[in-house]
Design a protein around this motif. Sequence first.
Motif, PDB file in Angstrom:
ATOM      1  N   ARG A 271     -15.578 -40.200 -55.489  1.00  0.00           N
ATOM      2  CA  ARG A 271     -14.881 -39.896 -56.740  1.00  0.00           C
ATOM      3  C   ARG A 271     -15.775 -39.301 -57.824  1.00  0.00           C
ATOM      4  O   ARG A 271     -15.283 -38.805 -58.831  1.00  0.00           O
ATOM      5  N   ILE A 272     -17.083 -39.388 -57.632  1.00  0.00           N
ATOM      6  CA  ILE A 272     -18.010 -38.891 -58.642  1.00  0.00           C
ATOM      7  C   ILE A 272     -18.509 -37.499 -58.249  1.00  0.00           C
ATOM      8  O   ILE A 272     -19.164 -37.338 -57.212  1.00  0.00           O
ATOM      9  N   HIS A 273     -18.193 -36.512 -59.062  1.00  0.00           N
ATOM     10  CA  HIS A 273     -18.656 -35.149 -58.787  1.00  0.00           C
ATOM     11  C   HIS A 273     -20.173 -35.093 -58.994  1.00  0.00           C
ATOM     12  O   HIS A 273     -20.698 -35.678 -59.943  1.00  0.00           O
ATOM     13  N   PRO A 274     -20.878 -34.370 -58.129  1.00  0.00           N
ATOM     14  CA  PRO A 274     -22.342 -34.358 -58.255  1.00  0.00           C
ATOM     15  C   PRO A 274     -22.856 -33.685 -59.517  1.00  0.00           C
ATOM     16  O   PRO A 274     -23.998 -33.943 -59.937  1.00  0.00           O
ATOM     17  N   ALA A 275     -22.040 -32.825 -60.165  1.00  0.00           N
ATOM     18  CA  ALA A 275     -22.536 -32.128 -61.349  1.00  0.00           C
ATOM     19  C   ALA A 275     -21.543 -32.093 -62.504  1.00  0.00           C
ATOM     20  O   ALA A 275     -21.962 -31.985 -63.663  1.00  0.00           O
ATOM     21  N   LEU A 276     -20.254 -32.200 -62.216  1.00  0.00           N
ATOM     22  CA  LEU A 276     -19.235 -32.064 -63.249  1.00  0.00           C
ATOM     23  C   LEU A 276     -18.709 -33.434 -63.681  1.00  0.00           C
ATOM     24  O   LEU A 276     -19.130 -34.458 -63.174  1.00  0.00           O
ATOM     25  N   ARG A 277     -17.801 -33.441 -64.646  1.00  0.00           N
ATOM     26  CA  ARG A 277     -17.097 -34.637 -65.112  1.00  0.00           C
ATOM     27  C   ARG A 277     -18.076 -35.722 -65.579  1.00  0.00           C
ATOM     28  O   ARG A 277     -17.966 -36.888 -65.228  1.00  0.00           O
ATOM     29  N   GLN A 278     -19.032 -35.309 -66.372  1.00  0.00           N
ATOM     30  CA  GLN A 278     -19.977 -36.263 -66.943  1.00  0.00           C
ATOM     31  C   GLN A 278     -20.392 -35.783 -68.326  1.00  0.00           C
ATOM     32  O   GLN A 278     -20.325 -34.583 -68.625  1.00  0.00           O
ATOM     33  N   GLU A 279     -20.796 -36.729 -69.168  1.00  0.00           N
ATOM     34  CA  GLU A 279     -21.204 -36.395 -70.533  1.00  0.00           C
ATOM     35  C   GLU A 279     -22.351 -37.318 -70.912  1.00  0.00           C
ATOM     36  O   GLU A 279     -22.376 -38.497 -70.533  1.00  0.00           O
ATOM     37  N   SER A 280     -23.315 -36.774 -71.665  1.00  0.00           N
ATOM     38  CA  SER A 280     -24.464 -37.585 -72.061  1.00  0.00           C
ATOM     39  C   SER A 280     -24.562 -37.659 -73.572  1.00  0.00           C
ATOM     40  O   SER A 280     -24.095 -36.776 -74.290  1.00  0.00           O
ATOM     41  N   TRP A 281     -25.195 -38.738 -74.034  1.00  0.00           N
ATOM     42  CA  TRP A 281     -25.433 -38.974 -75.449  1.00  0.00           C
ATOM     43  C   TRP A 281     -26.906 -39.348 -75.618  1.00  0.00           C
ATOM     44  O   TRP A 281     -27.418 -40.222 -74.918  1.00  0.00           O
TER      45      TRP A 281
END
Length: 491
Positions: A418-428
């Motif tokens: 379910r976790i895309h290797p590069a997309l659908r993520q955000e950092s702070w």
Amino acid sequence: MTRLNDLRGYLGALEALGDLRRIDRPVDPHLEAAAVTRRSTEQRRPAPLFETVTGADPGFRLAGALGALSSVPGHPYARLALSLGLPHTATAAHIVDRLVAARARAPIAPKLVPSDGAPCKDHVLLGADGRLDRFPRPLIHQNDGAPYLNTWGVIVARTPDGRWTNWSISRVMMIDNYHLTGLVLPQQHLGMIWQEWEKIGEPMPYALVQGGDPGLAVVGGMTLPAGADESAYLGALYGEPVEVVRCETVDLDVPYGAEVVIEGHLSAHRDATEGPFAEFHGWALAETSPQPVFSVEAITYRDAPIWPLCAAGRPVDDSHLAPTAGVSAELVATLRGAGLPVSTAWLPLGTACHWMVITVPGDWRASLPGVNTAEFVHRIGEVMNGCRVGRMCPATFVLDDDIDPANDSDLLWALGTRIHPALRQESWSGPIMPWYPCYTEEELHAGHGSIVVHDGLLPAVGEGRVPPATFEGVYPPDLRARVLEAEAEAR
């Protein structure tokens, strides 16, 4: 479940479950006791109770792995559950729910009781009589800077104006018979309180507690908001006040049933070198740091006292389980307080508390109409970025609650699919804690780095979600019923 109000009651409960091993042969506190403890955690064996400790006064004992995974089949969290007043059968989600529920209750202040007859006052040593060498002095790892006397005890401290009393766990190392040093980090509550004493140039009164209420170590490792009183939270958790007695030489209160209490003052300057010490991240790093000195001015203890130790290292041991429950519960409470639908949260133990997994209910879209998964996960990330507990999670994964985040098989399947290797993520980017080796040296020394939140949420039912290829997911109900009936008849 009846509340267990001291370490001896807790050990008795473990023994009744077959989860305690009494070791009668002489055991050396110099590495041997910790090595046995470490082995017991790695092999999921009963907690060791060392009845004869060489070099200590007769009858003085050590107990290891008090908060590690249990050896009871099918109930890995039994030790943690019992310490919180839950049945030994409690699951990870039940434990988190209990801690979250206690946050919503009114705090119950501790009850001060007379010192006369208090077990922790069986023996009172003042001044020069309060020597540390009569007690077990465990060297935990071969490259540690010195014996670490505190790995599972709680430090009691109070601000100079008396507005905030804090109970917290922090490692403490022996210097000599009358002096100790330990981590007093500005990011932690103990460090915040100490800084107020440092500012006025006065030593800080402290009490170092070994044993007592079994929930002490769990609550002492939680990330309650600054200003919160852990003893009052523990009272809310138990539904009744924790009984405390006044110290002999400082204006602080300690648990009535404590095994050992060390009293004194913490210097207003960083006068000692602390470390190294192998930590919860699983590495024996060689780092040291300047830290203040704990003077030993009095010691009180029970007859035949039991001194707990945690042999921290590669997961899973005590240094992972209690913090996992506490941090997870605090994050659930924070996210729900922000109006976000959350089922549970859990720091996967095998990651040494470096990852956080948050699960959300399947109907979350009804609570947040018009919000897509990216927007929902962004809101979660914003909340995490804005709170201390969220910044303690370098990597977070948001998943549907069809999986149990405390079940490694469930979790690995979900992360892998379910976790895309590069997309659908955000950092702070922002402040980080200084003990996560996944960051660069520059980030750790600056105390600044990124946390990342991954969106692993599935499409809504009817909008592209497919059933899992499991017994319940891809076989019709009538066939499943026949299979289960045949199984029952064959037993």
